[in-house]
Design a protein around this motif. Structure first.
Motif, mmCIF file in Angstrom:
data_model
loop_
_atom_site.group_PDB
_atom_site.id
_atom_site.type_symbol
_atom_site.label_atom_id
_atom_site.label_comp_id
_atom_site.label_asym_id
_atom_site.label_seq_id
_atom_site.Cartn_x
_atom_site.Cartn_y
_atom_site.Cartn_z
ATOM 1 N N ASP A 114 8.056 -4.429 -1.091
ATOM 2 C CA ASP A 114 6.721 -4.966 -1.355
ATOM 3 C C ASP A 114 6.572 -5.090 -2.862
ATOM 4 O O ASP A 114 7.524 -4.837 -3.600
ATOM 5 C CB ASP A 114 5.633 -4.034 -0.779
ATOM 6 N N ALA A 116 5.144 -3.685 -6.478
ATOM 7 C CA ALA A 116 5.192 -2.298 -6.923
ATOM 8 C C ALA A 116 3.836 -1.604 -6.808
ATOM 9 O O ALA A 116 3.770 -0.403 -6.573
ATOM 10 C CB ALA A 116 5.685 -2.229 -8.370
ATOM 11 N N LEU A 117 2.739 -2.351 -6.988
ATOM 12 C CA LEU A 117 1.410 -1.745 -7.009
ATOM 13 C C LEU A 117 0.522 -2.469 -5.993
ATOM 14 O O LEU A 117 -0.301 -3.316 -6.353
ATOM 15 C CB LEU A 117 0.803 -1.845 -8.418
ATOM 16 N N PRO A 118 0.654 -2.128 -4.701
ATOM 17 C CA PRO A 118 0.017 -2.938 -3.656
ATOM 18 C C PRO A 118 -1.510 -2.938 -3.684
ATOM 19 O O PRO A 118 -2.127 -3.953 -3.392
ATOM 20 C CB PRO A 118 0.527 -2.300 -2.358
ATOM 21 N N ARG A 119 -2.134 -1.823 -4.056
ATOM 22 C CA ARG A 119 -3.599 -1.813 -4.064
ATOM 23 C C ARG A 119 -4.137 -2.627 -5.229
ATOM 24 O O ARG A 119 -5.146 -3.337 -5.101
ATOM 25 C CB ARG A 119 -4.123 -0.377 -4.128
ATOM 26 N N VAL A 120 -3.457 -2.519 -6.382
ATOM 27 C CA VAL A 120 -3.830 -3.336 -7.531
ATOM 28 C C VAL A 120 -3.695 -4.814 -7.164
ATOM 29 O O VAL A 120 -4.499 -5.661 -7.557
ATOM 30 C CB VAL A 120 -2.936 -2.977 -8.731
ATOM 31 N N VAL A 192 6.032 -5.032 -13.405
ATOM 32 C CA VAL A 192 6.516 -3.758 -12.881
ATOM 33 C C VAL A 192 7.445 -3.994 -11.691
ATOM 34 O O VAL A 192 8.493 -3.355 -11.558
ATOM 35 C CB VAL A 192 5.327 -2.846 -12.486
ATOM 36 N N TYR B 13 10.148 3.476 -0.792
ATOM 37 C CA TYR B 13 9.054 3.265 -1.742
ATOM 38 C C TYR B 13 7.727 3.402 -1.026
ATOM 39 O O TYR B 13 7.571 2.970 0.116
ATOM 40 C CB TYR B 13 9.177 1.876 -2.376
ATOM 41 N N SER B 84 6.994 3.075 -11.711
ATOM 42 C CA SER B 84 6.070 1.928 -11.620
ATOM 43 C C SER B 84 4.788 2.215 -12.391
ATOM 44 O O SER B 84 4.285 1.364 -13.124
ATOM 45 C CB SER B 84 5.706 1.640 -10.160
#
Lengths: 538, 289
Positions: A114, A116-120, A192, B13, B84
């Motif tokens: 996915d 790296a920062l899914p909520r962001v 990222v 992850y 990250s």
């Protein structure tokens, strides 16, 4: 670029509360999703809707310009339409479309589970609808007698006009703030993801060019969007809190706003185009059945364009009265961008050289892109000439130039990507017949719309004026007819995408015979967590 | 390659569950900005809409960060995720650098281009709109009010000392954390928060002094605009940093954060140092020179 893979269990995705959790359904699924494909779909859908919203605005403008004289609307409303059209198309159509591509494709192409920062990622999308609402709400409020309508300064919001303008300027300022936050969040996430989520063995020089293009885009966004935020904050302070950033009485200068705005505004052009330049080589290589020519050269060209783009901004206001050395510097710096850009063009053409080329819809759009975007580049060189620019500045020549860049370069590039990856996203094929019809109608009507505007500009027609001299009547009439054909042929595109998603023929994992890259090794459509197991790149 | 090793240690992850917080946060921001626009243009419901928006934002900040802290304590984040967050923080701070660069750019432009040019109109063009205006810095422009510029060697010098000391105390806290000396960690963090609060109190006093005694206001032309916008946005960042440091202090007092896993601390320490460097530039370029 070698993307041969062997799948070994290295890594995938895990969840807060293990498997067996329930996903929300219906509207709540889209509001709460942290999945890169769902968010990518939302970005692309939003972009398509706003593309039609911005398109309707400009069709109203084209109707007004069909004949000389004022027939349809007040000049104030005309001013609002052109400015909001630009902001909508740039910030709410083209940029979200590119971010939608990034969301869908980057994890697939680099072998990640996915972003790296899914909520962001989710937040980055959900800032867009409120921002679009802020941009367009003043139109609605003015119908109820509240305020004097939307931003009426043109999208550049130049002081002092914007300092004196109505409350539509305030709406635009905060819309820009929200859009800016969204862009920065998206950029951070993409950087990222590319730095930290690549499959084992995928070194930076094996990174797909699409990801490279987006990486440079993301750096440009982080470098320039905050400057735009600063500029509109100063504007807000000048409007409401008594500062004098842009007023000579207090020692400020309206030209300061132009410097700050175009420090963002010029890189913005490359922000809109780099993702498209990144996807072009993939498409051209696929349908030429040849590997990408000049991978490294294209990576270095992206970098060079990224660096040059932040040091050329003042060519947008050569006529404002700058010292001659500054004019000469900005002229030559601007022209030097054509060198790395030419590298890209020649790499694309060399990729096709002696290839077994077939002309499916994505390839048609790619070829149309190369030719028409080439015209944008060449007319850009003309505009970059300080002496010649005195004639072209603020004329329809400029309007034609940047629509060759941003429609033929940006929108047609996005169409290329949508047709190319749609089978991967939906697992189904679109109608090739409708796709080709869409391409030819778009390419012809686009030229019908904008080619006459070059001549109008050369003949002296200024932009952003609702009325014009009789001598410009014929070209304007042709342009309006072209604009309507162009606008309505996009409905074919929407219909084609809809039909494809609803029930096109099943697409195989590798939808195109000549395609290569990690994304084609996943099923079509790919599994919910794209690469549960990261591939090993040889 | 270290990146690959890190991945091999991590089986997978962390992809968080669906969440409604980002949507709520955007709704709150929409209400806040819409209310602010209406308020600035004197439409009555403005402040109430703003209040609603601020309430939603405050709730989301508590809930979202609360969930992140819960996940962190539950062991959801390992080396791969940690990396990250670190990259993310670095590029967030980079964007902040560019935000301040815009205001420093405005300062340089006014000070070296627009103000001197307004003063040189008579010499350059043989006529001027502003007779008698010399374009000397500090300036509130040809039509600006009279004011006294802020002296660097009063409160600003004390504030410089406070912020530089806070950079030291946060580093002392960091060493304590790395060596698992919890008292040193907590004391260092407490001192940093205290220094941040002291800075803000002094800055509030300085602003009061400027408005009431020096005639130095936002409306004081080029100097007033750049002075208040630069120091104001810096003060806003100190406020945010102090709040974040307090949250981390609350967490370390509860025993959170280990020598191995403490991104929350380091990310904010980076942010704090960034705010420190901005202050040094402000002190030299706005107050002193």
């Amino acid at each position: 670029m070698n993307t041969a893979t062997t799948t070994i269990p290295v890594a995938g995705a895990h969840h807060g509360d293990h498997h067996g959790h329930h996903q929300p359904s219906g509207v709540l699924r889209w509001i709460t999703t942290t999945n890169h494909k769902d968010i990518g779909t939302m970005y692309l859908t939003f972009a398509l809707i706003m593309f039609f919203v911005g398109g309707l605005m400009i069709l109203a403008v084209r109707v007004e310009l069909f004949q000389p004289g004022l027939q349809l609307m007040r000049p104030e409303f005309f001013n609002q339409l052109i400015g909001v059209h630009a902001l909508v198309m740039i910030f709410a159509a083209l940029m979200p479309a590119a971010t939608g591509f990034a969301n869908w494709q980057i994890p697939l192409m680099i072998g990640a589970p996915d972003m790296a920062l899914p909520r962001v990622n989710n937040w980055g999308f959900w800032l867009l609808p409120p921002a679009a609402l802020l941009l367009t709400l003043p139109f609605v409020l003015s119908l109820f007698g509240i305020g004097d309508g939307a931003l009426a300064t043109g999208w550049t919001m130049y002081a002092p006009l914007s300092v004196q303008g109505g409350f539509g300027v305030d709406f635009a300022i905060f819309a820009v703030h929200l859009l800016g936050v969204s862009s920065i969040l998206g950029s951070i996430n993409i950087i990222v993801t590319i730095f930290n989520m690549r499959a084992p063995g995928m070194t930076m020089m094996k990174l797909p060019l699409f990801a490279w293009g987006w990486l440079i885009t993301a750096f440009l966004l982080i470098a320039t969007i905050p400057v735009l935020a600063g500029a509109v904050t100063m504007l807000l302070a000048d409007r409401h809190f008594g500062t004098h950033f842009f007023s000579a009485a207090g020692g400020g200068d309206p030209i300061l706003f132009q410097h700050l705005f175009w420090f963002f505004g010029h890189p913005e052009v490359y922000i809109l185009l780099l993702p498209v330049w990144g996807l072009m080589p993939h498409v051209i290589s696929t349908f030429s059945r040849k590997p990408i020519y000049g991978y490294k050269a294209q990576v270095y060209a992206f970098m060079a364009i990224g660096v040059l783009s932040v040091v050329v901004w003042a060519h947008h206001f050569f006529t404002v009265g700058m010292p001659t050395p500054a004019l000469i510097y900005f002229m030559f710096a601007t022209m030097s961008i054509s060198l790395p850009l030419a590298v890209l063009f020649f790499c694309w053409i060399a990729t096709m050289w002696r290839g077994a080329i077939s002309f499916e819809t994505p390839m048609l759009f790619a070829l149309g892109f190369i030719v028409l975007f080439g015209i944008a580049g060449l007319t850009g060189l003309v505009l970059a000439d300080v002496a010649a620019d005195a004639q072209y500045h603020h004329s329809y020549f400029v309007v034609a130039h940047f629509h060759y860049a941003l429609f033929a370069g940006g929108i047609m590039g996005v169409m290329t990507g949508v047709y190319y990856w749609l089978p991967k996203w939906t697992g189904r094929m679109y109608s090739e017949r409708l796709g080709k019809l869409h391409f030819w109608l778009t390419a012809i009507s686009f030229n019908l719309t904008f080619m006459p505007q070059f001549f109008l500009g050369l003949a002296g027609m200024p932009r952003r004026i609702p009325d014009y001299a009789l001598q410009f009547a014929e070209f304007n009439a042709i342009s309006t007819v072209g604009a309507f054909v162009l606008g309505f042929s996009q409905l074919i595109f929407a219909w084609n995408v809809w039909q494809c998603a609803k029930g096109g023929a099943k697409a195989p994992a590798k939808a195109w015979e000549g395609a290569s890259g990690l994304e084609w090794e996943l099923s079509s459509p790919p599994p919910y967590h794209s690469w549960e197991t990261q591939p090993q790149v040889a | 390659m270290s990146a690959i090793t890190a991945k091999l240690e991590n089986p997978s992850y962390f992809v968080p569950q669906p969440t409604v917080y980002p949507f709520l946060l955007s709704s709150g921001l929409f209400a806040l900005t819409l209310g602010f626009i209406l308020k600035m243009n004197d439409y009555p419901p403005g402040p109430w809409i703003m209040l609603g928006g601020a309430g939603i934002i405050a709730y989301v900040l508590f809930a979202w960060f609360g969930r992140i802290i819960g996940e962190s304590q539950g062991g959801a984040y390992r080396d791969w995720e940690d990396k990250s967050f670190r990259y993310g923080m670095i590029w967030f701070i980079a964007s902040e650098v560019m935000f301040f660069a815009a205001f420093f750019g405005a300062l340089f432009y006014m000070r070296t281009i627009s103000v001197p040019e307004l003063g040189a109109m008579q010499a350059a063009h043989g006529t001027t709109l502003y007779p008698g205006f010399t374009g000397a810095w500090p300036s509130s422009g040809p039509k600006g009010p009279l004011f006294t510029p802020m002296s660097a060697w009063g409160i600003p010098a004390i504030n410089t000392a406070l912020l530089l000391s806070s950079g030291v105390t946060v580093t002392i806290a960091h060493w304590g954390l790395l060596q698992n000396r919890r008292f040193q960690l907590n004391a260092g963090l407490f001192a940093t928060v205290a220094l941040g609060v002291a800075f803000l109190i002094l800055q509030a006093y300085e602003y009061h002094h400027a408005y009431t005694e020096l005639g130095l206001t936002l409306a004081a032309g080029a100097y007033g605009a750049t002075f208040f916008m630069l120091t104001g946005f810096h003060g806003f960042h100190v406020t945010l940093g102090t709040i974040m440091l307090s949250v981390v202090l609350g967490r370390t007092l509860k025993g959170h954060l280990t020598p191995e896993r403490h991104f929350a601390f380091e990310g904010i320490a980076w942010y704090w140092h960034f705010v420190d460097v901005v202050w040094l530039l402000l002190f030299v370029l706005v107050y002193w020179l």
